[in-house]
Scaffold this active site. Structure first.
Site, mmCIF file in Angstrom:
data_model
loop_
_atom_site.group_PDB
_atom_site.id
_atom_site.type_symbol
_atom_site.label_atom_id
_atom_site.label_comp_id
_atom_site.label_asym_id
_atom_site.label_seq_id
_atom_site.Cartn_x
_atom_site.Cartn_y
_atom_site.Cartn_z
ATOM 1 N N HIS A 1 0.791 -1.232 0.000
ATOM 2 C CA HIS A 1 0.000 0.000 0.000
ATOM 3 C C HIS A 1 0.818 1.274 0.000
ATOM 4 O O HIS A 1 0.249 2.361 0.045
ATOM 5 C CB HIS A 1 -0.939 0.028 1.207
ATOM 6 C CG HIS A 1 -2.160 -0.801 1.027
ATOM 7 N ND1 HIS A 1 -3.300 -0.324 0.431
ATOM 8 C CD2 HIS A 1 -2.408 -2.089 1.337
ATOM 9 C CE1 HIS A 1 -4.202 -1.290 0.394
ATOM 10 N NE2 HIS A 1 -3.691 -2.374 0.935
ATOM 11 N N LYS B 1 -9.573 13.799 3.599
ATOM 12 C CA LYS B 1 -8.681 12.639 3.668
ATOM 13 C C LYS B 1 -7.827 12.837 4.900
ATOM 14 O O LYS B 1 -7.864 13.887 5.516
ATOM 15 C CB LYS B 1 -7.821 12.550 2.404
ATOM 16 C CG LYS B 1 -7.147 13.885 2.028
ATOM 17 C CD LYS B 1 -6.350 13.787 0.729
ATOM 18 C CE LYS B 1 -7.177 13.772 -0.527
ATOM 19 N NZ LYS B 1 -7.150 12.486 -1.214
ATOM 20 N N ARG B 2 -7.053 11.831 5.307
ATOM 21 C CA ARG B 2 -6.153 12.041 6.426
ATOM 22 C C ARG B 2 -5.201 13.196 6.143
ATOM 23 O O ARG B 2 -4.831 13.443 4.990
ATOM 24 C CB ARG B 2 -5.357 10.753 6.692
ATOM 25 C CG ARG B 2 -6.180 9.684 7.368
ATOM 26 C CD ARG B 2 -6.677 10.139 8.722
ATOM 27 N NE ARG B 2 -5.592 10.237 9.669
ATOM 28 C CZ ARG B 2 -5.328 9.354 10.634
ATOM 29 N NH1 ARG B 2 -6.121 8.314 10.801
ATOM 30 N NH2 ARG B 2 -4.303 9.523 11.433
ATOM 31 N N LYS C 1 -0.063 14.445 0.974
ATOM 32 C CA LYS C 1 -1.370 14.695 0.365
ATOM 33 C C LYS C 1 -1.567 16.176 0.044
ATOM 34 O O LYS C 1 -2.505 16.554 -0.654
ATOM 35 C CB LYS C 1 -2.489 14.187 1.281
ATOM 36 C CG LYS C 1 -2.526 12.652 1.395
ATOM 37 C CD LYS C 1 -3.619 12.189 2.367
ATOM 38 C CE LYS C 1 -3.668 10.696 2.574
ATOM 39 N NZ LYS C 1 -4.399 9.961 1.517
ATOM 40 N N THR D 1 -8.850 6.317 -2.765
ATOM 41 C CA THR D 1 -10.197 5.808 -3.030
ATOM 42 C C THR D 1 -11.202 6.938 -2.855
ATOM 43 O O THR D 1 -12.291 6.891 -3.418
ATOM 44 C CB THR D 1 -10.570 4.653 -2.075
ATOM 45 O OG1 THR D 1 -10.250 5.032 -0.732
ATOM 46 C CG2 THR D 1 -9.834 3.382 -2.439
ATOM 47 N N LYS E 1 -14.832 8.023 -4.936
ATOM 48 C CA LYS E 1 -16.136 8.377 -4.364
ATOM 49 C C LYS E 1 -16.643 9.686 -4.957
ATOM 50 O O LYS E 1 -17.819 9.825 -5.293
ATOM 51 C CB LYS E 1 -16.027 8.530 -2.837
ATOM 52 C CG LYS E 1 -15.600 7.277 -2.109
ATOM 53 C CD LYS E 1 -15.263 7.598 -0.642
ATOM 54 C CE LYS E 1 -14.456 6.474 -0.019
ATOM 55 N NZ LYS E 1 -13.779 6.897 1.230
#
Ligand SMILES: *Cc1c(COP(=O)(O)O)cnc(C)c1O
Length: 814
Positions: free
Chosen positions: A359, A548-549, A554, A656, A660
Site C-alpha cells: 500500500h 482525507k487524512r 497529500k 479511493t 467516491k
C-alpha cells in the site's frame, strides 16, 4: 437469479416488537432510540445468521476454496442502512420504524461509526467485504475488536483535540461472541526443544504469558444474494481470573496486572496512517491477531479434511499491507511444531497460501521491527524468521552473484531489523500494488531486484469502492436519475452499465436534472453543517473539497497556499476574475504528527480570517469540517463539485476518496498520481483538471537538485503568500515554522513534497475549473461523463480481478 425472500413491514414490526420485549423488557412506548436501534440491528442479525449457516454448509459441501482477508483495519462505518439495503428491506424497515412512532432518518443517525481503521486502507477492506460477499465468494475478514476505534476529533481554538471513540455501547449490537471458538496466543518465555517418548521433536515454552483470543463475529450481507460472510474481530482476555487468594499473599495486584496486560492488546487502534511506529504493543496486536486467525483457520480445516496437506488448495490468505506479515512465520510454526511437518513441506504450503498487497512506497511507512523486540516477545517466531531469512539470503547471494549491495537491500533480517515487506515478497505467491502507476513503481523502484528475480509474482489490482454504499445508498436522487436513464437498477450489480449515461451527455433535460440534484444535495449538506456548527455555507459557490487524512504528501498545504493567493487577490485587485468558492476541508492528524496538527491549525486560522472579511462575502469561504469519518463522507460526497486529489506524484498508492467523488459527479483537480492516472485514462484531458509534475519528473527534479527558494524569489505571488504565512492571520498565530520548512527544510529537505514547484500549475488548473463552472451546461456534461465512466472503480471489479488473477476462486456469474 432466484428471487430472495423479503420481509414485509408487518413482519418486521412484529420482529422488532418481539426483540424489544425479550431483550430489553420493554414495550414500544417505553423504548428509547437506543433500544430501537438495537432491536432493529438484532432483527437483521437474525436474518443474516440464518443465511450464514446456509452459506457455511454450502461451502463445506462443495469443498470450495476460501479467502481469508487479514487486515489490522476495517473502517466499516455504519451497518444498519447497509444491511437493510443489501437484504432488500430498506423500505419495509423504514415503514416499520415509522409505524412504531420513531423517525427512521434519526434512528439511522444514532448508530455510531465502527471506526476500526484510519483511512483509505481500512475503508478498502470494508468495501472488499461487501463485494466478496455480493459476488458469492466464501470469504472471511479478520481483525481486532478494538474497544476504541479511531479517535473523535474536536476542534478547540482552531486546534485538534482527540477524544476516545467508545463505539461498543451501541455498535456491539452487530457482534456475536463465539466463546467456544476461543484461541490461545502465547507471548514471551523461552523456547525449549525436546524429543518426546515417541522420538518426536517437540517445541515447548518455559514461562511467558498466554492471552485468550475470543471471536466477536460481525455478519456481512451481500447485495442481491443469500450469501453471508463474516468479519471476525478478536477480543483479548487474560486466561487468569483475578484470583482473590493471591490477595492475601500480596500478589493480588500482580494478578490484576496480568489481566490488564492481556486486555490492553485490544484496547485501541493505533491512529497512525501511512506511518510506521515501532511500538511493542503494536507488535503484540499484530501477532495476537494473526496467531488467533491462523489457528482458527487451521482448526476448521483439520476438522473438515483431517490433514493439512491440501491446506493451500483450500485457502488463500490475503494480507492487507505488511501489518499481518507475522501470519507467515506463525503458519510455519503451526505446521512445524504442532503438525510435525518438515521445513520444505511446510514452506510449500505457506508459500502457496499467502498473497500480499502493498500500500505504500514511502520509506517512513515501511515496517522494520527491531529484532530485539521480536526475539523477546516472540522467541519461537524469531527462530523461524531467522531460518527464512538465512535461506533467503543464500538465494539472493546466488541470484545476484554475490552483489552484496543487492543482497543487503533485499534481505529480511539486516542491521538489527526485520523488514516485513521483504519477507512478504520472499514468501508470498502474489504481490500486488493498488493502481497501475503504483504497481509500476513497485517493479521499477521499491522491489526492482525482486521483480527481476520473480517477475511472475507481481501484479496490479487497482482499488475500488463499494458503489452501492458510495452512490446508490448515499445519493438516492442520483440513483433515481441513473435508474431512469439506464432503464433500471442493472448498474448495482454491473457497474459498467453506468456507461449508458453517456448517451445523455447532450440531453438538456438530463443535464439540468443532474444540476438540480447537485444543488439539492448541496443545500441538504449545508443544512446539516448549519445544525452541527452554526456555519452557513454559500450554496451558490463551488463546493471545492479536500477530505482525507492529514499528511504532508497529500498536500493540504498546497490547497491552503492557493486559498491565501486567492484571498490576497480578492483584497488587492479590484479586477480579479474568480468564480466564488467554498473550500471544505476534513482531516484527522495522527496525534503525534506535529506538522500535520499545525496545518489543521493553519486552516482554521485562515478560515477565521477569510470568513470574517466582508471582502470575501459571497466569494470565498473556508470551512474545516470536524471529525471526518465514513458517515460524514456519505453526506458530503453527493454535495461535492470539485475533488482535490493533489498529492505529490508517485506518493499516493491509489486513493479511493478520488473514486467516491467521481461517482457522485464531482470533477477532479489532481496530479497524475495513484488511480488519478486511470481516471484520466478514461476521462481524457478535457474532463479532468490535471496539473503538476508527473512521477518521473518529480524524480528528475530531485535528481537535478530542487531549490524551492528560487520559486519564492521569482514569483511575486508565492512570495506574498509565504510572507503572509510568516505574518499569520487575524488570530495572531504565526506560521513561520511552515514557511521555513518550505524554504529551508527542517531536519529533512526543503519543501520535501514540491509544493512550490507545482504551485503555478495548480493555480492555473483552478482557474480553468472556475472558467468551466461559469458554463453550467458544460460542467454538468463533464459531471455526467465522470459518473458514466466511474464503473471501473467499483470494488466489484477489483474483487473480480483478485478472484480471477490471484485467488483463483469463482465469482457469481451475472
Ligand atoms: C474513503 C475514505 C478515506 C480515503 O480517502 P483518500 O482520499 O483516498 O485518502 C479516508 N477516510 C474516510 C473516512 C474515507 O471514507
Amino acid at each position: 437469479m432466484e428471487p430472495l425472500h423479503t420481509y414485509t413491514k408487518t413482519e418486521l414490526t412484529d420482529l422488532i416488537v418481539g426483540k424489544l420485549r425479550r431483550n430489553f423488557g420493554r414495550d414500544v412506548d417505553e423504548a428509547t432510540g437506543a433500544h430501537m436501534f438495537k432491536a432493529c440491528a438484532l432483527v437483521l442479525r437474525d436474518i443474516m445468521s440464518a443465511h450464514e449457516l446456509e452459506t457455511e454448509d454450502r461451502v463445506k459441501d462443495t469443498h470450495a476454496r476460501q479467502v481469508h482477508y487479514l487486515s489490522l483495519e476495517f473502517l466499516m462505518g455504519r451497518s444498519l442502512m447497509k444491511n437493510a439495503y443489501n437484504l432488500g428491506v430498506v423500505e419495509p424497515l423504514t415503514e416499520a420504524i415509522e409505524g412504531l412512532g420513531f423517525n427512521a432518518a434519526d434512528l439511522f443517525e444514532t448508530e455510531p461509526d465502527a471506526g476500526l481503521g484510519n483511512g483509505g486502507l481500512g475503508r478498502l477492506a470494508a468495501c472488499y467485504l461487501d463485494s466478496m460477499t455480493t459476488l458469492d465468494i466464501p470469504a472471511r475478514g479478520y481483525s481486532i475488536c478494538y474497544e476504541l476505534g479511531i479517535f473523535k476529533q474536536k476542534i478547540v481554538d482552531g486546534q485538534q483535540v482527540e477524544l476516545a471513540d467508545n463505539w461498543l455501547g451501541l455498535g456491539d449490537a452487530w457482534l456475536i461472541p463465539k466463546v467456544d471458538e476461543t484461541e490461545t496466543v502465547h507471548f514471551g518465555g523461552k523456547v525449549k526443544e525436546q524429543w518426546d517418548e515417541n522420538g518426536r521433536h517437540r517445541v515447548v515454552y518455559e514461562g511467558g504469558t498466554d492471552v485468550l483470543a475470543i471471536p466477536k463475529d460481525m455478519e456481512i450481507a451481500g447485495y442481491g444474494t443469500d450469501h453471508v460472510n463474516v468479519l471476525r474481530l478478536w477480543d483479548a482476555k487474560s486466561p487468569v481470573p483475578v484470583d482473590m487468594s493471591l490477595y492475601s499473599r500480596g500478589e493480588y495486584l500482580k494478578a490484576v496486572e496480568q489481566q490488564a496486560m492481556a486486555e490492553v492488546i485490544a484496547k485501541v487502534l493505533y491512529p497512525d496512517d501511512n506511518h510506521y511506529e515501532g511500538k511493542s504493543l503494536r507488535l503484540k496486536q499484530q501477532y495476537f491477531f494473526v496467531s488467533a486467525t491462523a489457528q482458527s483457520i487451521v482448526r476448521k480445516h483439520r476438522v473438515q479434511y483431517g490433514t493439512l496437506r491440501n491446506f493451500h488448495q483450500k485457502h488463500v490468505i490475503q494480507i492487507n499491507d505488511t501489518h499481518p506479515t507475522l501470519v507467515i512465520p506463525e503458519l510455519m510454526r503451526i505446521l512445524l511444531d504442532e503438525e510435525g511437518y518438515g521445513w520444505d513441506e511446510a514452506w510449500h504450503i505457506v508459500t502457496h497460501t499467502v498473497a500480499y498487497t502493498n500500500h505504500t512506497v514511502m520509506i517512513e511507512a515501511l515496517e522494520r521491527w527491531p529484532q530485539e523486540l521480536v526475539s523477546t516477545l516472540l522467541p519461537r517466531i524469531w527462530e523461524i524468521i531467522l531460518e527464512i531469512s538465512g535461506r533467503w539470503q543464500n538465494r539472493l547471494t546466488e541470484a545476484f552473484h554475490g552483489d552484496m549491495s543487492k543482497v543487503e537491500h533485499n534481505a529480511i533480517v539486516w542491521g538489527g531489523d526485520v523488514r516485513m515487506a521483504n519477507m512478504c515478497v520472499c514468501t508470498c505467491f502474489a504481490v500486488n500494488g493498488v493502481s497501475a502507476l503504483h504497481s509500476d513503481i513497485l517493479k521499477k523502484d521499491l522491489f526492482r531486484d525482486l521483480y527481476q528475480l520473480t517477475p511472475e509474482k507481481f501484479q496490479n489490482v487497482t482499488n475500488g469502492i463499494d458503489h452501492r454504499r458510495w452512490l446508490s445508498e448515499c445519493n438516492p436522487k442520483l440513483d433515481a436519475l441513473i435508474r431512469d436513464c439506464t432503464g433500471g437498477d442493472d448498474y448495482l450489480l454491473r457497474p459498467d452499465a453506468l456507461k449508458k449515461l453517456e448517451q445523455f451527455q447532450d440531453d438538456a433535460g438530463v443535464l439540468s436534472r443532474l444540476q438540480q440534484i447537485k444543488a439539492e444535495n448541496k443545500r441538504s449538506f449545508a443544512a446539516y453543517v448549519a445544525r452541527e456548527s452554526g456555519i452557513l455555507l454559500n450554496t451558490d459557490a463551488i463546493f471545492d473539497v479536500q477530505v482525507k487524512r492529514l499528511h504532508e504528501y497529500k498536500r493540504q498545504l498546497l490547497n491552503v497556499l492557493h486559498i491565501i493567493y486567492l484571498y490576497q487577490h480578492i483584497k488587492n485587485d479590484p479586477h480579479f476574475q474568480f468564480t466564488p468558492r467554498v473550500f471544505l476541508f476534513g482531516a484527522k492528524a495522527a496525534p503525534g504528527y506535529a506538522v500535520a496538527k499545525q496545518i489543521i491549525h493553519l486552516i482554521n486560522s485562515l478560515a477565521a480570517t477569510v470568513n470574517a472579511d466582508p471582502a470575501c462575502k459571497d466569494r470565498l469561504q473556508v470551512v474545516f469540517l470536524e471529525n471526518y469519518r465514513v458517515s460524514l463522507a456519505e453526506k458530503l460526497m453527493p454535495a461535492s463539485e470539485l475533488s482535490e486529489q493533489i498529492s505529490t506524484a508517485g506518493k499516493e498508492a491509489s486513493g479511493t476518496g478520488n473514486m467516491k467523488f467521481m461517482m457522485n459527479g464531482a470533477l477532479t483537480i489532481g496530479t497524475l498520481d495513484g488511480a488519478n492516472v486511470e481516471m484520466h485514462e478514461v476521462l481524457g484531458d478535457e474532463n479532468i483538471f490535471l496539473f503538476g509534475l508527473k512521477a518521473h519528473e518529480v524524480q528528475e527534479l530531485r535528481h537535478r537538485g530542487y531549490k524551492p527558494y528560487e520559486y519564492y524569489m521569482h514569483s511575486g505571488d508565492l512570495k506574498a503568500v509565504l510572507d503572509q504565512l510568516t505574518r499569520g492571520f487575524d488570530d495572531g498565530v504565526s506560521y513561520t515554522d511552515i514557511t521555513n520548512r518550505l524554504l529551508f527544510g527542517a531536519g529533512g529537505s526543503a519543501d520535501e513534497y514540491l509544493l512550490l514547484a507545482d504551485f503555478e500549475s495548480y493555480r492555473a488548473a483552478h482557474q480553468r475549473a472556475g472558467q468551466v463552472y461559469l458554463d453550467q451546461r458544460q460542467w454538468n456534461r463533464v459531471s455526467l461523463l465522470n459518473i458514466a465512466r466511474s464503473g471501473i472503480f467499483a470494488a466489484d471489479r477489483s474483487i473480480r480481478d483478485y478472484a480471477g488473477n490471484i485467488w483463483k476462486v469463482p465469482t457469481k456469474e451475472l
